[in-house]
Design a protein around this motif. Structure first.
Motif, PDB file in Angstrom:
ATOM      1  N   ASN B 139      92.023  66.875  91.773  1.00 57.04           N
ATOM      2  CA  ASN B 139      91.379  67.851  90.902  1.00 57.04           C
ATOM      3  C   ASN B 139      90.110  67.326  90.260  1.00 57.04           C
ATOM      4  O   ASN B 139      89.264  68.094  89.831  1.00 57.04           O
ATOM      5  CB  ASN B 139      92.354  68.285  89.807  1.00 57.04           C
ATOM      6  CG  ASN B 139      93.150  69.484  90.242  1.00 57.04           C
ATOM      7  OD1 ASN B 139      92.641  70.333  90.949  1.00 57.04           O
ATOM      8  ND2 ASN B 139      94.394  69.550  89.837  1.00 57.04           N
ATOM      9  N   SER B 143      85.292  71.205  93.578  1.00 54.52           N
ATOM     10  CA  SER B 143      85.812  71.900  94.753  1.00 54.52           C
ATOM     11  C   SER B 143      84.763  71.995  95.856  1.00 54.52           C
ATOM     12  O   SER B 143      85.066  71.838  97.036  1.00 54.52           O
ATOM     13  CB  SER B 143      86.289  73.280  94.354  1.00 54.52           C
ATOM     14  OG  SER B 143      85.203  74.101  94.018  1.00 54.52           O
ATOM     15  N   LEU B 169      91.942  74.719  97.044  1.00 56.33           N
ATOM     16  CA  LEU B 169      92.615  75.559  96.044  1.00 56.33           C
ATOM     17  C   LEU B 169      94.070  75.172  95.818  1.00 56.33           C
ATOM     18  O   LEU B 169      94.587  75.350  94.715  1.00 56.33           O
ATOM     19  CB  LEU B 169      92.549  77.037  96.464  1.00 56.33           C
ATOM     20  CG  LEU B 169      91.181  77.691  96.381  1.00 56.33           C
ATOM     21  CD1 LEU B 169      91.287  79.148  96.774  1.00 56.33           C
ATOM     22  CD2 LEU B 169      90.611  77.588  94.975  1.00 56.33           C
ATOM     23  N   GLN B 172      94.872  73.006  92.827  1.00 55.96           N
ATOM     24  CA  GLN B 172      94.664  73.709  91.557  1.00 55.96           C
ATOM     25  C   GLN B 172      95.859  74.594  91.228  1.00 55.96           C
ATOM     26  O   GLN B 172      96.300  74.659  90.077  1.00 55.96           O
ATOM     27  CB  GLN B 172      93.404  74.570  91.634  1.00 55.96           C
ATOM     28  CG  GLN B 172      92.142  73.756  91.762  1.00 55.96           C
ATOM     29  CD  GLN B 172      90.902  74.623  91.831  1.00 55.96           C
ATOM     30  OE1 GLN B 172      90.965  75.832  91.632  1.00 55.96           O
ATOM     31  NE2 GLN B 172      89.771  74.013  92.125  1.00 55.96           N
ATOM     32  N   HIS B 175      98.788  72.385  90.231  1.00 57.12           N
ATOM     33  CA  HIS B 175      98.614  71.820  88.899  1.00 57.12           C
ATOM     34  C   HIS B 175      98.883  72.849  87.811  1.00 57.12           C
ATOM     35  O   HIS B 175      99.605  72.582  86.851  1.00 57.12           O
ATOM     36  CB  HIS B 175      97.189  71.277  88.762  1.00 57.12           C
ATOM     37  CG  HIS B 175      97.013  70.448  87.539  1.00 57.12           C
ATOM     38  ND1 HIS B 175      97.306  69.112  87.514  1.00 57.12           N
ATOM     39  CD2 HIS B 175      96.598  70.769  86.297  1.00 57.12           C
ATOM     40  CE1 HIS B 175      97.077  68.647  86.318  1.00 57.12           C
ATOM     41  NE2 HIS B 175      96.646  69.633  85.554  1.00 57.12           N
ATOM     42  N   SER B 176      98.322  74.055  87.952  1.00 51.96           N
ATOM     43  CA  SER B 176      98.481  75.030  86.871  1.00 51.96           C
ATOM     44  C   SER B 176      99.923  75.516  86.777  1.00 51.96           C
ATOM     45  O   SER B 176     100.445  75.680  85.673  1.00 51.96           O
ATOM     46  CB  SER B 176      97.516  76.195  87.054  1.00 51.96           C
ATOM     47  OG  SER B 176      97.846  76.907  88.199  1.00 51.96           O
ATOM     48  N   GLN B 219      94.827  81.581  86.752  1.00 54.59           N
ATOM     49  CA  GLN B 219      94.592  80.685  87.878  1.00 54.59           C
ATOM     50  C   GLN B 219      94.129  81.471  89.104  1.00 54.59           C
ATOM     51  O   GLN B 219      93.218  81.045  89.806  1.00 54.59           O
ATOM     52  CB  GLN B 219      95.876  79.898  88.171  1.00 54.59           C
ATOM     53  CG  GLN B 219      95.812  79.023  89.402  1.00 54.59           C
ATOM     54  CD  GLN B 219      94.648  78.062  89.356  1.00 54.59           C
ATOM     55  OE1 GLN B 219      94.229  77.620  88.296  1.00 54.59           O
ATOM     56  NE2 GLN B 219      94.096  77.763  90.521  1.00 54.59           N
ATOM     57  N   ALA B 223      90.681  80.917  90.931  1.00 54.76           N
ATOM     58  CA  ALA B 223      90.675  80.541  92.341  1.00 54.76           C
ATOM     59  C   ALA B 223      89.845  81.522  93.150  1.00 54.76           C
ATOM     60  O   ALA B 223      89.076  81.122  94.030  1.00 54.76           O
ATOM     61  CB  ALA B 223      92.107  80.498  92.867  1.00 54.76           C
ATOM     62  N   THR B 226      86.205  80.921  92.440  1.00 57.64           N
ATOM     63  CA  THR B 226      85.807  79.666  93.093  1.00 57.64           C
ATOM     64  C   THR B 226      85.627  79.880  94.591  1.00 57.64           C
ATOM     65  O   THR B 226      84.640  79.424  95.184  1.00 57.64           O
ATOM     66  CB  THR B 226      86.878  78.577  92.882  1.00 57.64           C
ATOM     67  OG1 THR B 226      87.190  78.508  91.505  1.00 57.64           O
ATOM     68  CG2 THR B 226      86.398  77.229  93.355  1.00 57.64           C
TER      69      THR B 226
END
Lengths: 254, 298
Positions: B139, B143, B169, B172, B175-176, B219, B223, B226
C-alpha cells in the motif's frame, strides 16, 4: 446439603503486557479465588474500581478465559470457548446496553439469534417465543421490528434482559448493568429482574456500587480488593458483623 | 388528510428505505446519482446509441467545431477530431473503456479482496499481523507506479492494464476490510452474539458485515475513482489502451498536438472524465453519510 449450582475453583486471571520484542510484564488482575453459589440465590460483587470484580463476572459469563482454575455448573466443567454449552445456562447483561446491541439489526432478529443456534424450534415457534419474551420484559410485540437506536435507554436495557432470559438460563450475570439508568428506571429494571427471578428461579450475579441495591436484592455479598477476595458471606452476616474495614465502607455500616 | 393512527401503526421503513430517504434529502447526492445513472446507461447502450461508428472518418469535415459554434454542423453534435471522426460517438463509445473496464476491475478486486480481508480480520496473532504488514508495504507504493511496473513487465495492452489495476486494488480492499472488521470484532455486540452461541460464519456475515458497510462503500468509491484515473492516465501516457480505441485518456493525449486549433477535442473528453469522477465521489460520500446518519438519528 445439595450440590451447589455454580462452583468457582481457584480461578485466576493475569494479563500480559508486551513491553518489548520478547519481554513482557505480567499483571495479576484476579488472584486464585474459590466460592460456590446455590440455585436461586442472588450474589452481589462489590469492590473498588480495578479490584477484579468485572474480570470475575466476565470469566463466569465466558467473555474472558481464566488463566487458571475452572468454573463448574452442577459439577460439570464449563469449557472456556464452548459458548453453546455455556449460553444455555449462563447469560450476561452488559454494562452498556446500546453498545451490546447490533445497531444494524432489528431487535427481533437479535432475539432470534440465540434461539436459532441453541434450540430446535421451528421459525414460527421462535417468533412466538421472542414475542412472549418481549411481553415478559414489558415491551410490545411491535418492538420486534424496531432498531436499537429507536428505543430509550430503559427499553434498551429491557431488550438486553430479554436476550438474557430467552434461553431460560439458570444464572444471569450483570456487569454494572444499572449504572447508566436514572433512578426510577433503575428501580423498574431491578423489580423486573426480581419478578423474573421469582418466576423462573434464576440465580443472579451482579456487580454494583450501590449499597442500597445490594442490601435490597442480594442474598450473598462478595467483597473484592486488588484482585483478592476480602469477605464473602450472607447479606445479614456482612451487615450485622462485618469483619473488614473495606466491607464497612462499601456497605455503609457503622 | 389527518393520520388517525397515532401510535406504532405506521410501518417502520426498512434500512435501505431509510438510507434512500436520507440520501434523497441531499440534492447533490441526487444530481450525482442521476448523472452516474445516465453515464452508465450511455455506456451500456453505446453500441446502439452512437450516431456514427467511432472509427468512421469523414474526409469532408475534418476538425469540425461543435454544433453550438457558428461554423459547427448539427450532424456532428460535439464536432470532429483531426481525422474527421465524430467526437460524440467517440466519447460515448469511450465510456466502455473509461467507465466499464474500471467497474469490472473494481468488481473483480472486491470479489477477491473482501473475502481475504474478512479472513485476515477474523484471524488473530502472527497470521493476521504478517498479512497486515505485508499489505502495508504494497500500500505504501502509489497505485499508478505499481501499475506502471506491471505494464513495464507485461507490455502495454488493455488486458495488462486491467491486470495491473486489479493487482493494485486488491491490497487496498484487503486492508480496508481487515481494519474495519478489526475495529468491530471486539465490540460488545459481537461478544454478545458470540455468547449467543452463533457460528463464526454467522457472526462475520450477519453481525459484523452490516456494521462495516460505511467503510466498504468508501473503499469501493475510492477504488472506482482510482481505477478510472489510472486507466485514463495510462492511456494518456500511451501505455494503456492503444491509439485508435476511443478511450478518454488516449483521446486527451492525441488532442495535445492541436489543442490551439481544436480545443474541443481536449475539453470534451476531459469534461466527461471530470463528470464521471465527480459524480462517483459525491455519490459514494453521500451513501456513506446516509448510512451513518441512519444510526445516529433516533
Amino acid at each position: 446439603m445439595t450440590e451447589p449450582l455454580l462452583q468457582i475453583q481457584q480461578v485466576s486471571k493475569s494479563y500480559y503486557h508486551k513491553t518489548g520484542w520478547f519481554r513482557g510484564r505480567r499483571t495479576l488482575a484476579l488472584e486464585p479465588i474459590s466460592f460456590a453459589l446455590q440455585a436461586g440465590e442472588t450474589l452481589a460483587i462489590m469492590g473498588e474500581t480495578g479490584s477484579g470484580k468485572s474480570t470475575l463476572a466476565k470469566i463466569i459469563a465466558g467473555v474472558e478465559v481464566p488463566s487458571s482454575g475452572q468454573v463448574l455448573l452442577r459439577g460439570e466443567v464449563l469449557e472456556p470457548h464452548n459458548y453453546r454449552q455455556r449460553c444455555k445456562h449462563i447469560r450476561m447483561i452488559f454494562q452498556d446496553s446500546l453498545r451490546s446491541l447490533n445497531l444494524q439489526t432489528s431487535i427481533g432478529q437479535q432475539l432470534l439469534e440465540p434461539l436459532r443456534f441453541n434450540t430446535a424450534l421451528d421459525p414460527q415457534e421462535q417468533q412466538q417465543k421472542v414475542i412472549a419474551t418481549l411481553r415478559q420484559v414489558g415491551l410490545l410485540p411491535e418492538h420486534f421490528n424496531f432498531y436499537p437506536h429507536m428505543l430509550s435507554s430503559g427499553q434498551q436495557q429491557r431488550v438486553c434482559i430479554a436476550r438474557a432470559i430467552i434461553l431460560e438460563p439458570q444464572i444471569i450475570v450483570a456487569d454494572e448493568a444499572f449504572v447508566a439508568l436514572d433512578p426510577s428506571i433503575r428501580a423498574q429494571i431491578i423489580n423486573l429482574i426480581l419478578d423474573l427471578q421469582e418466576d423462573m428461579g434464576i440465580s443472579f450475579i451482579f456487580i454494583s456500587h450501590s449499597a442500597e441495591i445490594v442490601k435490597h436484592v442480594a442474598d450473598k455479598i462478595l467483597i473484592m480488593h486488588h484482585g483478592k477476595l476480602v469477605e464473602f458471606g450472607t447479606t445479614e452476616a456482612l451487615l450485622s458483623n462485618p469483619q473488614q474495614q473495606l466491607t464497612k465502607l462499601l456497605l455503609g455500616v457503622e | 388528510m389527518p393520520n388517525a393512527s397515532i401510535y406504532y401503526q405506521q410501518r417502520e421503513p426498512s434500512p435501505l428505505q431509510q438510507i434512500w430517504l436520507h440520501m434523497s434529502a441531499n440534492p447533490f447526492a441526487l444530481a450525482a446519482l442521476y448523472t452516474l445513472a445516465l453515464l452508465l446507461l450511455m455506456m451500456v447502450c453505446s453500441a446502439w446509441l452512437t450516431p456514427f461508428s467511432p472509427d468512421q472518418q469523414f474526409a469532408d469535415s475534418i476538425s469540425q467545431p461543435p454544433s453550438w459554434h457558428e461554423q459547427g454542423q448539427i450532424r456532428f453534435l460535439f464536432g470532429t477530431d483531426d481525422l474527421g471522426r465524430d467526437l460524440l460517438s467517440r466519447i460515448m463509445a469511450g465510456s466502455v473503456y473509461s467507465l466499464g473496464y474500471p467497474l469490472l476491475a473494481v468488481v473483480i478486486a472486491a470479489l477477491i479482496g473482501i473475502p481475504i480481508g474478512a479472513w485476515a480480520g477474523m484471524s488473530r496473532g502472527v497470521q493476521s499481523s504478517a498479512l497486515n504488514h505485508f499489505l502495508d508495504v504494497i500500500n505504501s507504493i502509489p497505485s499508478l507506479l505499481l501499475a506502471l511496473l506491471v505494464i513495464a513487465i507485461l507490455g502495454p495492452a488493455l488486458q495488462n492494464v486491467m491486470l495491473a489495476i486489479v493487482v493494485v486494488l486488491i491490497p487496498q480492499f484487503i486492508h480496508s476490510v481487515h481494519s474495519a472488521i478489526y475495529d468491530e470484532r471486539y465490540q460488545d455486540y459481537v461478544m454478545a452474539s458470540r455468547l449467543n452461541g452463533c457460528s463464526r460464519w454467522y457472526i462475520l456475515t450477519r453481525v459484523i458485515f452490516p456494521n462495516i458497510t460505511a467503510p466498504l462503500v468508501m473503499q469501493v468509491t475510492l477504488a472506482l475513482s482510482t481505477a478510472i484515473f489510472d486507466i485514463a492516465a495510462l492511456g494518456f501516457l500511451g501505455l494503456g489502451v492503444q491509439a485508435p480505441a476511443p478511450e478518454w485518456g488516449t483521446m486527451l493525449a492525441r488532442s495535445l498536438e492541436h489543442v490551439y486549433l481544436s480545443p474541443w477535442t481536449m475539453i470534451l473528453p476531459g469534461f466527461a472524465l471530470f463528470l464521471t469522477l465527480l459524480s462517483i465521489n459525491v455519490l459514494g460520500d453521500s451513501i456513506r453519510a446516509a448510512i451513518q446518519e441512519r444510526v445516529r438519528s433516533a
